[in-house]
Design an enzyme around this catalytic site. Structure first.
Site, PDB file in Angstrom:
ATOM      1  N   GLY A  16      -2.864  -5.020  11.320  1.00 48.33           N
ATOM      2  CA  GLY A  16      -1.461  -4.835  11.653  1.00 48.33           C
ATOM      3  C   GLY A  16      -0.779  -3.768  10.807  1.00 48.33           C
ATOM      4  CG  ASN A  17      -2.412  -2.436   6.888  1.00 50.22           C
ATOM      5  OD1 ASN A  17      -3.308  -2.604   7.719  1.00 50.22           O
ATOM      6  ND2 ASN A  17      -2.630  -1.905   5.710  1.00 50.22           N
ATOM      7  CE  LYS A 134      -2.233 -15.689  16.701  1.00 44.61           C
ATOM      8  NZ  LYS A 134      -2.299 -15.388  15.274  1.00 44.61           N
ATOM      9  CE  LYS A 219      -7.559  -6.763  13.042  1.00 51.14           C
ATOM     10  NZ  LYS A 219      -7.062  -7.832  12.249  1.00 51.14           N
ATOM     11  CE  LYS A 281      -7.993  -9.297   7.743  1.00 51.64           C
ATOM     12  NZ  LYS A 281      -7.579  -9.204   9.143  1.00 51.64           N
TER      13      LYS A 281
HETATM   14  P1  ADP Z   1      -4.399  -7.999   9.551  1.00 48.84           P
HETATM   15  O1  ADP Z   1      -3.229  -7.608  10.367  1.00 48.84           O
HETATM   16  O2  ADP Z   1      -5.060  -6.819   8.927  1.00 48.84           O
HETATM   17  O3  ADP Z   1      -5.356  -8.907  10.283  1.00 48.84           O
HETATM   18  P2  ADP Z   1      -3.770 -10.325   7.914  1.00 48.84           P
HETATM   19  O4  ADP Z   1      -2.455 -10.575   7.266  1.00 48.84           O
HETATM   20  O5  ADP Z   1      -4.147 -11.192   9.068  1.00 48.84           O
HETATM   21  O6  ADP Z   1      -3.812  -8.784   8.286  1.00 48.84           O
HETATM   22  O7  ADP Z   1      -4.929 -10.482   6.817  1.00 48.84           O
HETATM   23  C1  ADP Z   1      -4.930  -9.728   5.628  1.00 48.84           C
HETATM   24  C2  ADP Z   1      -4.282 -10.492   4.470  1.00 48.84           C
HETATM   25  O8  ADP Z   1      -5.104 -11.575   4.050  1.00 48.84           O
HETATM   26  C3  ADP Z   1      -4.101  -9.706   3.216  1.00 48.84           C
HETATM   27  O9  ADP Z   1      -2.971  -8.880   3.255  1.00 48.84           O
HETATM   28  C4  ADP Z   1      -3.981 -10.800   2.150  1.00 48.84           C
HETATM   29  O10 ADP Z   1      -2.633 -11.062   1.855  1.00 48.84           O
HETATM   30  C5  ADP Z   1      -4.557 -12.034   2.819  1.00 48.84           C
HETATM   31  N1  ADP Z   1      -5.628 -12.745   2.088  1.00 48.84           N
HETATM   32  C6  ADP Z   1      -5.842 -14.062   2.211  1.00 48.84           C
HETATM   33  N2  ADP Z   1      -6.867 -14.477   1.466  1.00 48.84           N
HETATM   34  C7  ADP Z   1      -7.335 -13.371   0.822  1.00 48.84           C
HETATM   35  C8  ADP Z   1      -8.407 -13.150  -0.097  1.00 48.84           C
HETATM   36  N3  ADP Z   1      -9.203 -14.139  -0.500  1.00 48.84           N
HETATM   37  N4  ADP Z   1      -8.613 -11.888  -0.540  1.00 48.84           N
HETATM   38  C9  ADP Z   1      -7.811 -10.879  -0.133  1.00 48.84           C
HETATM   39  N5  ADP Z   1      -6.783 -11.041   0.742  1.00 48.84           N
HETATM   40  C10 ADP Z   1      -6.539 -12.262   1.225  1.00 48.84           C
HETATM   41 MG    MG Z   2      -4.860 -10.866  11.003  1.00 47.89          MG
END
Ligand code: ADP
Ligand code: MG
Length: 318
Positions: A16-17, A134, A219, A281
């Protein structure tokens, strides 16, 4: 133009970023500006010899469409979720295509990007359909929620005192319907944007026809299935963090340079990865490696080059 270079294939799932920097930068011009930066980093990869298939999230963008629908419902028809998926794949694909065109132009690169509107088959018996989980769309009061639930059959839940929300199933994707087209394009040397939002969720009816469903696909799982389906040498997930951490956001936090499949499974069981953000992820990467994938990487868009050079990011290997 676009001659195959015989490079290795990377599936890059941009988070998303790559589209929305923060809550104050959500407009279409803001999203385009964010896209320009991310696509420049992906162009670095292309210049380094990678054949790149880009996929992306669409959560906020679908949210905007649903909110517009809600505000305009006295005048205009509602937008089904599969159609929201197609709308956002098209619009985000356009932004990425234009950003890539301009970046290639600037660098004198003979490359072309194309977006494939992508359907992802899900199992109509996926347990997710019995357990919609969701949350999507705006918060509602209880009366509005029960009205939607009666007239449109929405599943609704109370969200920790913040109000009521619609919840939809998040089934696993099992087959990328347009896989062959995507593979042909990438092997012919095109940069392909596809399977956005995890793919448009469709099921097969008794006659083998595809039917769009009111669901959303994660995604990260969509990206992993893409990486498996086209035998990508690398599955790269870009997000808001440079590396994955153990004990994330705690005093004993430890950034990881590398983990094996076994370690990833162990850390997942130990609860190091937050649900709905890092957990999907890691699960998606575990699935990709279990299906024979070679290597996966998590980092932020700015650090793609350094991470590929082995200087940062978190690598996950069999
Ligand atoms: P995206 O839109 O890229 O899917 P998300 O917000 O769903 O973004 O997932 C990324 C976020 O996961 C990071 O910004 C971080 O805040 C969070 N996060 C949760 N657990 C962890 C971890 N163990 N290590 C790093 N980031 C983490
Ligand atoms: Mg995400």
């Amino acid at each position: 133009m676009s001659h195959a270079n015989g490079g290795k294939i990377a599936v890059v799932a941009v988070g998303g970023n790559s589209l929305i920097r923060d809550k104050t930068h959500q407009t279409v011009p803001d999203q385009y500006a964010a896209s320009v930066e991310s696509m420049a980093r992906i162009t670095d990869m292309i210049e380094a010899g990678w054949d790149v298939v880009i996929t992306h999230g669409n959560g906020p963008q679908v949210g905007f469409i649903l909110r517009r629908t809600e505000l305009a419902i006295h005048e205009l028809h509602p937008v089904p979720l599969d159609y929201c998926g197609a709308d956002t794949q098209g619009a985000i694909g356009y932004m990425f295509q234009r950003a890539l065109y301009n970046e290639f132009h600037k660098r004198g690169l003979a490359k072309q990007a194309a977006t494939v509107i992508t359907q992802a088959l899900v199992d109509r018996n996926d347990p997710a359909f019995k357990n919609p989980s969701k949350p999507i769309g705006s918060f509602m009061d209880q009366a509005t929620a029960s009205q939607h639930s009666q007239s449109e059959g929405w599943a609704v839940v109370e969200d920790a005192g913040r109000g009521w929300r619609r919840v939809v199933p998040s089934p696993l994707p099992i087959r990328i319907v347009e896989r062959d087209a995507i593979e042909s394009l990438i092997r012919a040397g095109y940069v392909v944007i596809s399977n956005g939002g995890g793919g448009i969720p469709v099921i097969e009816d008794d006659q083998g026809n595809l039917v769009g469903v009111e669901a959303v696909i994660d995604k990260d799982f969509g990206g992993a299935l893409m990486a498996t389906s086209i035998n990508a040498e690398l599955f790269l997930i870009t997000t808001a963090v440079e590396k994955v951490a153990l004990n994330y956001n705690r005093p004993d936090q430890r950034w990881l340079d590398r983990m094996t499949l076994g370690e990833a499974r162990q850390y997942l069981d130990e609860g190091h990865f937050a649900k709905g953000s890092m957990e999907p992820k890691i699960r998606a990467i575990i699935g990709y490696l279990e299906r024979g994938g070679q290597q996966a990487l998590i980092t932020d868009p700015e650090n793609i080059g350094r991470a590929l050079a082995g200087e940062t990011g978190t690598w996950i290997v069999p």
